[in-house]
Design an enzyme around this catalytic site. Structure first.
Site, short mmCIF file in Angstrom:
data_model
loop_
_atom_site.label_atom_id
_atom_site.label_comp_id
_atom_site.label_asym_id
_atom_site.label_seq_id
_atom_site.Cartn_x
_atom_site.Cartn_y
_atom_site.Cartn_z
N ASP A 98 0.86 -1.18 0.00
CA ASP A 98 0.00 0.00 0.00
C ASP A 98 0.90 1.23 0.00
OD1 ASP A 98 -2.44 1.56 0.51
OD2 ASP A 98 -3.22 -0.34 1.30
N HIS A 329 -11.22 -3.45 2.71
CA HIS A 329 -11.09 -3.22 4.15
C HIS A 329 -11.82 -1.98 4.65
CE1 HIS A 329 -8.34 -0.50 2.30
NE2 HIS A 329 -8.15 0.12 3.44
N ASP A 330 -12.39 -1.20 3.74
CA ASP A 330 -13.11 0.02 4.13
C ASP A 330 -14.62 -0.14 4.01
OD1 ASP A 330 -10.79 1.52 4.56
OD2 ASP A 330 -10.68 2.15 2.46
C1 GLC Z 1 -7.99 4.99 2.22
C2 GLC Z 1 -7.83 3.70 2.97
C3 GLC Z 1 -8.47 3.83 4.31
C4 GLC Z 1 -7.78 4.94 5.06
C5 GLC Z 1 -7.73 6.23 4.26
C6 GLC Z 1 -6.70 7.16 4.82
O1 GLC Z 1 -9.30 5.30 1.94
O2 GLC Z 1 -8.34 2.64 2.22
O3 GLC Z 1 -8.45 2.64 5.04
O4 GLC Z 1 -8.44 5.19 6.27
O5 GLC Z 1 -7.37 6.03 2.93
O6 GLC Z 1 -5.40 6.68 4.58
#
Ligand code: GLC
Ligand code: CA
Length: 558
Positions: A98, A329-330
């Site tokens: 990531d 995961h979101d």
């Molecule tokens: C993205 C990620 C999320 C995170 C956000 C801030 O949307 O997928 O999990 O909270 O960015 O980094």
């Protein structure tokens, strides 16, 4: 469209904290992932994206990075990471990490130095502003609630910008020094053998400057960051530079997390030589969202789902390859969201799997999706970890929603649904850990777990394996990967159907997206039944009689 090495691959997302714990501390780790590589290989996965495992205070579960060059000790060591990359390579698999560079952690050295001397070099790594006449520099609302401005520690009169959590200060991409640091870091990782990156929250790196207020969109007087992003121009300059200085020379694979893209910019993003290899389709993810919060969001019906998916397919058909998901995961679990309430069952889960998996683009599986993991329940907000859920809970209460109902929305939309530990088997803690899991295991692990599905040839797990082998089968591969997608029966209710077609063959993927049976017309005689999610398939001449939640993949004559 130029052909790329990754077009025929299958991708899988791992959320390391919740995948597999190798040492009993209740937290999933890199050794845990290594121990499951054979499992992923057997499933048919090629590309693996790991959510962040860099050094982090985990305020946003690793999306707040304190050191881009270190692995957090809770997840392992750099040696473990090297071992994972090497073990994956041995199996002809690719590791993608990531890339979280809109912001870092407030515990990153850069931010500490900025606090020591806001007028010095590192002060310029962030957006640090003075309050004007006691007023914050602007009225944007952070994604996790409250103003985007927080007092700079040690400085009464200064504020720093954070569009996410206050422990995630935004990096100032306008500063070329910041960009150099980021590009060096990306290249350092790619040189280590990474195949590429999933690129986090990237559209936020370009701010509309100078800071100004936008019309308030809630009673708190603040305005969603989206309103600012709508006006921001020039993100492409940063993205093009990043591509040219990092990804392109390494031929890296990249997938962007891009919301709010402007349609006319799609070719720049994912066309040949785009900023990214591909990006996720979030049309169905954001469907029904309401700026007021989760308590106002609308459910998505099967017809809405189909229409969202087809709209995206149409937009990208002549441009590039989109990445298709039903969850990450979101998000809540796909089977709990895209199947009407109370109707998630093996048949409907398989229907959803086939419908999204055979779309044109790169299919992604999020950990646990292959066994149909579902949303969880919470007895109180104290059991919830996710900062977005906690914020939305408060927003709902402030809007007059009862505690019980507010918790219901957290169960429906909260990010913890995707983050409960992977359900490996029916033993204690679903076989995820021998210790106490950091987040509670979904109690349904006794019936929904990998081990039992591996033993059952009719399970969802085996159905996913069939879908993957179908996409790899030389008889259909070319059509399923590069063939056109043409919607079929688009004005029918609770039907999702499409052709995948090229000069040589026509495949029809047809789903009866409801509990009741229904008879549907076929445009040409069926030449071959390739796949069904139910034991029987009732095809008669120019029609097909479909049972509730039946999905079929057919090869048609002509
Ligand atoms: C993205 C990620 C999320 C995170 C956000 C801030 O949307 O997928 O999990 O909270 O960015 O980094
Ligand atoms: Ca562990």
């Amino acid at each position: 469209m130029k052909k790329q090495w990754w077009h025929d691959k299958v991708a899988y997302q791992i959320y390391p904290k919740s995948f597999c714990d190798s040492n009993g501390d209740g937290i999933g780790d890199i050794q845990g992932i290594i121990s499951k590589l054979d499992y992923l290989k057997e499933l048919g996965v090629d590309i693996i994206w790991l959510s962040p495992c860099y050094l982090s205070p985990l305020a946003d579960q690793g999306y707040d990075i304190a050191d881009y060059y270190q692995i957090d000790p809770r997840f392992g060591t750099m040696d473990d990471m090297d071992e994972l990359i090497a073990e994956a390579k041995k199996r002809n698999m690719f590791i993608v990490m990531d890339l979280v560079v809109n912001h870092c952690s407030d515990e990153h050295e850069w931010f500490r130095k900025a606090c020591e001397d806001p007028d010095g070099e590192y002060g310029k790594f962030f957006y640090i502003e003075k309050a004007k006449d006691g007023k914050l520099p602007c009225n944007w609302r952070s994604y996790f609630g409250g103003p985007v401005w927080e007092k700079l520690p040690g400085h009464e009169d200064r504020y720093y910008l954070h569009v996410f959590h206050k422990k995630q200060p935004d990096l100032n991409w306008e500063n070329p020094r910041v960009r150099d640091e980021i590009y060096n870091m990306i290249n350092w990782w790619l040189d280590r053998g990474l195949a590429g990156f999933r690129i986090d929250a990237i559209i936020n790196i370009k701010k509309a400057l100078p800071f100004k207020d936008y019309p308030a969109d809630r009673e708190d007087g603040l305005s969603s960051v989206h309103n600012m992003l709508h006006e921001a121009v020039g993100v492409g300059q940063f993205l093009g530079e990043m591509r040219d200085r990092t990804f392109a020379p390494h031929q890296a694979f990249t997938v962007g997390e891009v919301f709010n893209e402007k349609e006319e910019e799609l070719p720049d993003f994912i066309g040949d030589n785009g900023y990214f290899s591909t990006m996720f389709d979030f049309a169905e993810t954001v469907f029904g969202n309401d700026r007021q919060g989760w308590h106002k969001s609308l459910d998505i019906t099967p017809d809405d789902y189909r229409n969202c998916v087809f709209a995206t397919q149409k937009k990208v058909e002549n441009i590039g390859f989109i990445s298709n998901i039903i969850e990450n995961h979101d998000e809540p679990r796909g089977v709990s969201r895209y199947i009407p309430a109370g109707e998630a069952c093996p048949a409907s889960k398989k229907l959803l799997a086939a419908l999204y998996f055979l779309l044109r683009g790169l299919p992604w599986i999020y950990q646990g999706q292959e066994i149909g993991m579902e949303n969880t329940t919470f007895s109180s907000i104290d059991e919830v970890d996710d900062i977005a859920s906690i914020d939305n809970y408060k927003v709902a209460l402030a809007a007059g929603v009862s505690e019980k109902e507010a918790l219901h929305y957290v169960e429906k939309y909260g990010r913890d649904n995707a983050r409960t530990p992977f359900q490996w088997d029916a033993s204690a803690n679903a076989g995820f850990t021998e210790g106490k899991p950091w987040l509670k295991v979904n109690p349904n692990y006794v019936s929904i777990n990998l081990k039992s599905q591996q033993e059952d040839p009719d399970s969802l797990y085996h159905f996913y394996r069939k879908l993957i082998s179908l996409r790899r089968n030389p008889a259909y591969q070319k059509t399923l990967i590069y063939g056109k997608l043409i919607p079929y029966l688009q004005d029918y209710h609770n039907v999702m159907a499409y052709f995948r077609k090229d000069e040589e063959q026509t495949l029809l993927i047809i789903g009866n997206y409801q509990r009741q049976e229904q008879t549907l017309p076929l445009p040409a005689p069926c030449k071959k039944l390739i796949l069904s999610n139910l034991p029987q398939a009732d095809i008669q001449g120019d029609q097909v009689h479909m049972a509730g939640y039946q999905v079929l993949v057919l090869e048609l004559e002509g």
